[in-house]
Every structure is written in C-alpha cells, then in structure tokens.
Design an enzyme around this catalytic site. Sequence first.
Site, short mmCIF file in Angstrom:
data_model
loop_
_atom_site.label_atom_id
_atom_site.label_comp_id
_atom_site.label_asym_id
_atom_site.label_seq_id
_atom_site.Cartn_x
_atom_site.Cartn_y
_atom_site.Cartn_z
N SER A 173 8.42 20.78 17.70
CA SER A 173 8.11 20.83 16.28
C SER A 173 7.93 22.28 15.81
O SER A 173 8.86 23.08 15.94
CB SER A 173 6.86 19.97 16.02
OG SER A 173 6.77 19.60 14.66
N ASP A 208 12.57 9.76 14.08
CA ASP A 208 11.65 10.83 13.70
C ASP A 208 11.67 11.03 12.18
O ASP A 208 12.73 11.26 11.59
CB ASP A 208 12.09 12.13 14.40
CG ASP A 208 11.05 13.24 14.34
OD1 ASP A 208 10.25 13.26 13.39
OD2 ASP A 208 11.06 14.10 15.23
N HIS A 243 8.32 11.14 16.68
CA HIS A 243 8.30 12.60 16.72
C HIS A 243 7.83 13.19 18.05
O HIS A 243 7.81 14.41 18.20
CB HIS A 243 7.37 13.10 15.59
CG HIS A 243 7.40 14.57 15.37
ND1 HIS A 243 8.56 15.27 15.12
CD2 HIS A 243 6.40 15.50 15.37
CE1 HIS A 243 8.28 16.56 14.95
NE2 HIS A 243 6.98 16.72 15.12
#
Length: 256
Positions: free
Chosen positions: A81, A207, A235
């Site tokens: 991320s 996601d 995610h």
Amino acid sequence: MTSLHIETFGQGPDLVLLHGWAMHSGIWGSVRDLLAQQFHVHLVDLPGHGLSPASEPGTLDHLVEIVAEILPERCMLGGWSLGGQVAMELALREPQRIEKLALIATTPCFAKRGDWESGMEHKLLQLFLENLKLNYATTINRFLTLQMSGDRDASKILPQLRKHFFLRGEPDPDALEKGLRILQHSDLRERIVTIKQPVLIVHGENDVITHPAAADWMHRQLPQSQQVMFAHCGHAPFLSYPEQFVAHLNAFRTNS
C-alpha cells in the site's frame, strides 16, 4: 534523522518489508516465520508508526530518505500500500542496492484523477482526513473494514487486522495526517516506467483501496514485471493467502 525500529529474522538474502498507512511491521506476523526460512527479513516501522518515533516533515521524499539510511547493501524490497510507493521511489533512487522489488496491493497513484480512473475518490480520502481529527478510533476501524471489503475470509481476517493494529499503541496523529496527504497527492505514474529492476506485483482482485486495474497498468508499464492476482481477496493478500504469498516471493527470488 530519526532512527527507525527494525526487527530482523532468519538467514539468507536480505528482504526489507514496508507496511501501509496507519499500520506497523507487526502486520507481517502471519508470514514472518515462513519468510525467515528463506530470507534475512527486515521488518521496518515507518516514522510515527509502531515503535518508530515521528519525524518531520513526513513527506514521501522524507520517508524515502529515512528508509534509504537503513537499507542493506543489496536487498529485495517489498512495500504494501503506502509502503509500496516508498518502495517504488527507493527502487528509482537506489538501483545499486535494490535488486528486486515486490509491490503488494499498491498503486502509483492512490487518488482518482481526470486521466486516472483506477484510484479512490478524492472526496473519500478527504473525508478520512477530516474524520481522523474528529473521531480517530471510528475512522481507523472504518479503514480496517474497507481493507477487507470483498475478501471471502473477511470475518476471520478482520479481527486479526484489528489485533495487529493495536499491538503497538496508536500511531502518531500527525504522521497519520501526513500519510493521508501523501495518498491524496502522490502520482508516480510518469516515473515508475523507468524502474529497471525485476518487479513482482501482488494484488487482490477485490481490492477497493488500490484498484486491481492499477496493478494491471503497472504490469503493462514495467518491463521486467510479473503479476499475481489473488481471487476473492481484498487489500491484504499476505493475510488472506499467507503460504501462497510466501511461495511467490521465494519463487521470485530464485527465478527472476
């Protein structure tokens, strides 16, 4: 510069892992021991997260500079991320030290733009920013829930995610705000096309934070990339598919 909290495990080639926004390196707990069978693993707490003190100015450039100070001479670098954006920048700036790059549920541009449909609505990121100041706990819980959206094992993994989050206390509020601003404004699309290292792109097909289309775009743009898309996954693919995640990283180490 601020010293970062780093935990190391195992023996073998160096692997450095960077967590995402609001999290800390404890999030890798479900894959840590498996990775340590193949790698010398370095788990880093970014500034203001986990056990690392906050530092100024908290920009993406600053995060990149401070992580660069602790990188081994040669390593594979993985970023999840927001950590993925730090990893991309490091791959560009430190090509002699970073041999391979693993981009985990990340994107070159988090926010939707006129020429980029594969991002989050800017107003949603702004809402997170505003709500963070009003009700920290509720905002973080919503964010954790969003991470598991679309994951078939969400009811099992979400409690793990919440448990990991609170193991090292609350992140520094100022660091959280600065991290959200990075997500709002960073756009690495023009720059990452010059990444020369082999790249492994790992993503969940459901996601909703970093859209799978962003992973597809990176795969097309990066000349030496491989892509793994996990089905029924949100995610955090390393939480949803820990053994498969480790197997892919190890295969990437030996085959690319």
